[in-house]
Design an enzyme around this catalytic site. Structure first.
Site, PDB file in Angstrom:
ATOM      1  N   LYS A   1       0.860  -1.186   0.000  1.00  0.00           N
ATOM      2  CA  LYS A   1       0.000   0.000   0.000  1.00  0.00           C
ATOM      3  C   LYS A   1       0.892   1.230   0.000  1.00  0.00           C
ATOM      4  CE  LYS A   1      -2.207   1.150   3.770  1.00  0.00           C
ATOM      5  NZ  LYS A   1      -3.263   1.325   4.782  1.00  0.00           N
TER       6      LYS A   1
HETATM    7  C1  5RP Z   1      -2.740   4.584   8.974  1.00  0.00           C
HETATM    8  C2  5RP Z   1      -2.917   3.683   7.831  1.00  0.00           C
HETATM    9  C3  5RP Z   1      -4.226   3.724   7.138  1.00  0.00           C
HETATM   10  O1  5RP Z   1      -4.716   2.405   6.991  1.00  0.00           O
HETATM   11  C4  5RP Z   1      -4.001   4.280   5.740  1.00  0.00           C
HETATM   12  O2  5RP Z   1      -3.305   5.480   5.830  1.00  0.00           O
HETATM   13  C5  5RP Z   1      -5.352   4.499   5.016  1.00  0.00           C
HETATM   14  O3  5RP Z   1      -6.095   5.421   5.764  1.00  0.00           O
HETATM   15  P1  5RP Z   1      -6.309   6.903   5.171  1.00  0.00           P
HETATM   16  O4  5RP Z   1      -7.060   6.742   3.859  1.00  0.00           O
HETATM   17  O5  5RP Z   1      -7.133   7.635   6.224  1.00  0.00           O
HETATM   18  O6  5RP Z   1      -4.945   7.474   4.980  1.00  0.00           O
HETATM   19  O7  5RP Z   1      -2.030   2.943   7.427  1.00  0.00           O
HETATM   20  O8  5RP Z   1      -2.527   3.753  10.071  1.00  0.00           O
END
Ligand code: 5RP
Length: 296
Positions: free
Chosen positions: A203
């Site tokens: 991610k």
């Molecule tokens: C923070 C994370 C979240 O899962 C990731 O950032 C996605 O959340 P957002 O769309 O609010 O950024 O890794 O712990």
């Protein structure tokens, strides 16, 4: 043992038909054990090979944030719209029905709160608990360029090794330190390191220039993190740009649960990710769904 009464002898073996071989819509998954492929299939939607993952694990380092005050009221009702849920074991066990059908991606790293250095993480869940709870993947933050870069990489590789044993994929999360620039060069570096060290999913954040190269250079699926709250149309545009550049979907939190109508927003995100709607069309759908919910 089966009842032998009425047994019919096998006769049609279709000897000229080659044995089935099952390609996998998920990049890099063909050599994984069947169980790991099966779990990935519960995270990524079969037809598109993409995912709309709803992230609500923010509390593991920042406590309650706007839109996450009550996970049972704010997030659990959105689960039917999510291909996968990304949260903590504490959230699932306390605030979600065990009949939840979405894929489960469990936060498995942790340590510092927002009061300290966020890169100072350790493993925060044993793989045997991920097995117990029925996780389809576990997630770990990797702070490439951060103060504790090597330890975060060790956190990743430890979970990858345990994941191979349990058949549970690991989602490596690119955590970008404040002093680092979220450009294609950095994101390409971080995503590739995470994939080469064994994560089955990566991610990362979106970048305007060169995101298609970040995705192409990563041998496993890249999903886009939503990041800070944007106007709904901007968030839908970013998601559309990301999947059109090759991302295997999105993992969004704040842009869904902090929108004026989270249920309408996650459905609009689905329209972009799975139905290929343009951002403007998806935004129209968001407005229509939100208005219909208000009128109900
Ligand atoms: C923070 C994370 C979240 O899962 C990731 O950032 C996605 O959340 P957002 O769309 O609010 O950024 O890794 O712990």
């Amino acid at each position: 043992m089966a009842d032998l009464d009425g047994n019919v002898n096998a006769k049609d073996f279709a000897p000229t038909v080659p044995a089935a071989s099952f390609g996998h819509a998920i990049k890099g998954a063909a050599a994984y054990d069947w169980g790991m492929q099966h779990r990935l299939g519960r995270v990524f939607e079969g037809e598109t090979g993409r995912t709309v993952m709803l992230a609500f694990d923010h509390g593991y380092f920042q406590g309650p944030t706007s839109g996450l005050e009550r996970l049972d009221l704010n997030i659990a009702p959105l689960a039917p719209y999510a291909d996968a849920l990304m949260g903590t074991r504490g959230a699932l066990r306390t605030s979600f029905p065990a009949t939840t059908r979405s894929g489960l991606v469990l936060r498995a790293s942790g340590g510092p709160s927002i009061l300290k250095d966020l890169s100072d993480e350790y493993p925060a869940m044993a793989m045997r608990d991920a097995v117990r709870i029925g996780a389809d993947a576990v997630a770990v933050q990797v702070f490439i360029g951060g103060e504790h870069e090597s330890r975060s990489v060790r956190n990743l590789t430890g979970l990858v090794d345990e994941g191979y044993e349990a058949g549970i994929p690991v989602l490596g999360v690119t955590a970008v330190g404040k002093e680092l620039v979220r450009d294609a060069r950095y994101l390409g570096l971080a995503t590739r390191i995470i994939a080469e060290l064994g994560a089955q999913i990566v991610k990362t954040y979106y970048c305007e220039e060169g995101f298609e190269d970040v995705v192409a250079g990563c041998p496993v699926p890249v999903i886009m993190a939503g990041g800070k709250k944007l106007p709904e149309l901007d968030a839908l545009t970013m998601a559309s740009n990301a999947v059109r550049a090759g991302a295997a979907g999105v993992d969004m939190g704040r842009n869904i649960f902090q929108s004026a109508d989270p249920a309408a927003m996650i459905q609009a995100v689905r329209a972009v990710v799975h139905d290929g709607l343009d951002p403007a069309e998806a935004h129209e759908r968001y407005l229509e769904l939100a208005a219909a919910r208000r009128a109900a």
